[in-house]
Write a protein that holds these residues in place. Structure first.
Motif, PDB file in Angstrom:
ATOM      1  N   VAL A   1      30.581  12.758  27.094  1.00  0.00           N
ATOM      2  CA  VAL A   1      30.222  12.372  25.724  1.00  0.00           C
ATOM      3  C   VAL A   1      30.291  10.855  25.570  1.00  0.00           C
ATOM      4  N   GLY A   2      31.326  10.252  26.143  1.00  0.00           N
ATOM      5  CA  GLY A   2      31.438   8.805  26.059  1.00  0.00           C
ATOM      6  C   GLY A   2      30.258   8.099  26.705  1.00  0.00           C
ATOM      7  N   ALA A   3      29.827   8.603  27.865  1.00  0.00           N
ATOM      8  CA  ALA A   3      28.679   8.001  28.546  1.00  0.00           C
ATOM      9  C   ALA A   3      27.413   8.109  27.702  1.00  0.00           C
ATOM     10  N   MET A   4      27.241   9.245  27.031  1.00  0.00           N
ATOM     11  CA  MET A   4      26.068   9.414  26.168  1.00  0.00           C
ATOM     12  C   MET A   4      26.120   8.476  24.969  1.00  0.00           C
ATOM     13  N   HIS A   5      27.308   8.282  24.413  1.00  0.00           N
ATOM     14  CA  HIS A   5      27.432   7.351  23.287  1.00  0.00           C
ATOM     15  C   HIS A   5      27.184   5.910  23.731  1.00  0.00           C
ATOM     16  N   GLU A   6      27.641   5.561  24.909  1.00  0.00           N
ATOM     17  CA  GLU A   6      27.367   4.214  25.411  1.00  0.00           C
ATOM     18  C   GLU A   6      25.864   4.011  25.588  1.00  0.00           C
ATOM     19  N   LEU A   7      25.199   5.003  26.145  1.00  0.00           N
ATOM     20  CA  LEU A   7      23.754   4.931  26.320  1.00  0.00           C
ATOM     21  C   LEU A   7      23.052   4.785  24.974  1.00  0.00           C
ATOM     22  N   ALA A   8      23.440   5.625  24.021  1.00  0.00           N
ATOM     23  CA  ALA A   8      22.821   5.579  22.700  1.00  0.00           C
ATOM     24  C   ALA A   8      23.066   4.226  22.026  1.00  0.00           C
ATOM     25  N   THR A   9      24.267   3.706  22.173  1.00  0.00           N
ATOM     26  CA  THR A   9      24.595   2.409  21.564  1.00  0.00           C
ATOM     27  C   THR A   9      23.736   1.297  22.141  1.00  0.00           C
ATOM     28  N   ARG A  10      23.583   1.300  23.454  1.00  0.00           N
ATOM     29  CA  ARG A  10      22.786   0.245  24.107  1.00  0.00           C
ATOM     30  C   ARG A  10      21.337   0.254  23.590  1.00  0.00           C
ATOM     31  N   VAL A  11      20.788   1.435  23.405  1.00  0.00           N
ATOM     32  CA  VAL A  11      19.410   1.538  22.930  1.00  0.00           C
ATOM     33  C   VAL A  11      19.320   1.240  21.433  1.00  0.00           C
TER      34      VAL A  11
ATOM     35  N   ARG B   1      21.329   8.816  16.450  1.00  0.00           N
ATOM     36  CA  ARG B   1      20.053   9.072  15.756  1.00  0.00           C
ATOM     37  C   ARG B   1      19.071   7.926  15.955  1.00  0.00           C
ATOM     38  N   VAL B   2      19.525   6.703  15.770  1.00  0.00           N
ATOM     39  CA  VAL B   2      18.640   5.546  15.879  1.00  0.00           C
ATOM     40  C   VAL B   2      18.135   5.380  17.307  1.00  0.00           C
ATOM     41  N   SER B   3      18.937   5.764  18.279  1.00  0.00           N
ATOM     42  CA  SER B   3      18.498   5.637  19.681  1.00  0.00           C
ATOM     43  C   SER B   3      17.289   6.520  19.961  1.00  0.00           C
ATOM     44  N   GLY B   4      17.175   7.631  19.240  1.00  0.00           N
ATOM     45  CA  GLY B   4      16.057   8.536  19.448  1.00  0.00           C
ATOM     46  C   GLY B   4      16.116   9.332  20.733  1.00  0.00           C
ATOM     47  N   ASN B   5      17.270   9.314  21.410  1.00  0.00           N
ATOM     48  CA  ASN B   5      17.401  10.010  22.693  1.00  0.00           C
ATOM     49  C   ASN B   5      17.870  11.443  22.431  1.00  0.00           C
ATOM     50  N   ARG B   6      16.941  12.380  22.497  1.00  0.00           N
ATOM     51  CA  ARG B   6      17.276  13.768  22.188  1.00  0.00           C
ATOM     52  C   ARG B   6      18.203  14.385  23.224  1.00  0.00           C
ATOM     53  N   ALA B   7      18.041  13.985  24.470  1.00  0.00           N
ATOM     54  CA  ALA B   7      18.906  14.519  25.519  1.00  0.00           C
ATOM     55  C   ALA B   7      20.351  14.084  25.290  1.00  0.00           C
ATOM     56  N   ALA B   8      20.541  12.818  24.926  1.00  0.00           N
ATOM     57  CA  ALA B   8      21.889  12.336  24.627  1.00  0.00           C
ATOM     58  C   ALA B   8      22.463  13.068  23.426  1.00  0.00           C
TER      59      ALA B   8
ATOM     60  N   ALA C   1      21.741  16.066  22.311  1.00  0.00           N
ATOM     61  CA  ALA C   1      22.050  17.452  22.670  1.00  0.00           C
ATOM     62  C   ALA C   1      23.331  17.530  23.494  1.00  0.00           C
ATOM     63  N   THR C   2      23.526  16.585  24.390  1.00  0.00           N
ATOM     64  CA  THR C   2      24.722  16.577  25.220  1.00  0.00           C
ATOM     65  C   THR C   2      25.967  16.313  24.385  1.00  0.00           C
ATOM     66  N   VAL C   3      25.860  15.376  23.455  1.00  0.00           N
ATOM     67  CA  VAL C   3      26.975  15.091  22.545  1.00  0.00           C
ATOM     68  C   VAL C   3      27.328  16.331  21.739  1.00  0.00           C
ATOM     69  N   ALA C   4      26.322  16.987  21.187  1.00  0.00           N
ATOM     70  CA  ALA C   4      26.562  18.195  20.393  1.00  0.00           C
ATOM     71  C   ALA C   4      27.170  19.303  21.237  1.00  0.00           C
ATOM     72  N   ARG C   5      26.773  19.376  22.489  1.00  0.00           N
ATOM     73  CA  ARG C   5      27.239  20.442  23.388  1.00  0.00           C
ATOM     74  C   ARG C   5      28.713  20.294  23.728  1.00  0.00           C
ATOM     75  N   TYR C   6      29.180  19.061  23.985  1.00  0.00           N
ATOM     76  CA  TYR C   6      30.531  18.884  24.504  1.00  0.00           C
ATOM     77  C   TYR C   6      31.559  18.390  23.485  1.00  0.00           C
ATOM     78  N   THR C   7      31.126  17.876  22.361  1.00  0.00           N
ATOM     79  CA  THR C   7      32.082  17.360  21.384  1.00  0.00           C
ATOM     80  C   THR C   7      33.068  18.417  20.887  1.00  0.00           C
TER      81      THR C   7
END
Length: 215
Positions: A89-99, A144-151, A153-159
């Motif tokens: 989840v942390g990796a997905m948030h980092e990715l989303a933040t960067r974008v 949401r702003v990143s627009g990365n649906r895969a990220a 979905a992964t956040v929702a799955r593991y949070t």
């Protein structure tokens, strides 16, 4: 009468899933508790079919475990599994933040500030539900702003796996030190400092190691 249409089956399945998931995360259905589709279907006012579908999804997500023809029960909270989930989840948030940071508008930052104000007030009041909702609202802006649906979905799955342990720590009187980190994240976002925002995001998720180390 044309406006009166059957409720889609997928909505019933999702309703059952969300209700059971939230009850498990909140501890209303405790680790080790055996769950039965008939009992929960009656409590939710649904048929057994969507509840069974929800069970299958929750087994896949690690909140339930099932032995065919024997039982379905809530899984224990396992520190190693929480650490694994937090890393993902942390990796997905980092990715989303960067974008997201270069795409943020002033109103997005305002939403984050308001969410953090609610978060801090809820932590001070000991309101676990409100604190976690506000925390989700703040971080969801970037996802949401990143627009990365895969990220997303992964956040929702593991949070939910992480939230179970967080809620327990709150209940045991554990402290939460994220409000200050949120402030740093928001300021980096407001300044358009992508690298800084990613670093703070990493720091926020690394604090979860303190929760798992206590188990």
């Amino acid at each position: 009468m044309n406006a009166l249409r059957p409720v889609p089956r997928t909505l019933l399945r999702d309703r059952a899933y969300e209700a059971i998931r939230d009850a498990i995360v909140a501890g209303d259905i405790e680790p080790g508790a055996v769950v039965r589709d008939a009992d929960l279907a009656e409590r939710l006012g649904l048929s057994r079919a969507p509840v069974r579908e929800a069970f299958s999804r929750l087994v896949e997500e690690g909140l339930l475990e099932s032995k065919p023809q024997s039982y379905t029960r809530v899984t224990p909270v396992v520190a190693a599994e929480v650490r694994d989930a937090a890393a993902v989840v942390g990796a997905m948030h980092e990715l989303a933040t960067r974008v997201a940071v270069p795409l943020l508008r002033d109103k997005d930052v305002d939403v984050m500030r308001a969410a953090n104000d609610r978060f801090a007030a809820a932590v001070h009041a000991g309101d676990v539900d409100a604190a976690l909702r506000a925390d989700d609202e703040l971080h969801d802006v970037l996802v949401r702003v990143s627009g990365n649906r895969a990220a997303a979905a992964t956040v929702a799955r593991y949070t939910p796996v992480i939230r179970r342990l967080e809620r327990r720590r709150f209940g045991e009187g554990g402290s939460c030190r994220s409000a200050g980190l949120h402030e740093r994240l928001i300021e980096a976002c407001a300044d358009g400092d992508t690298d800084g925002a990613v670093r703070v995001t990493a720091d926020i998720w690394h604090t979860l190691a303190d929760l798992t180390d206590a188990d």
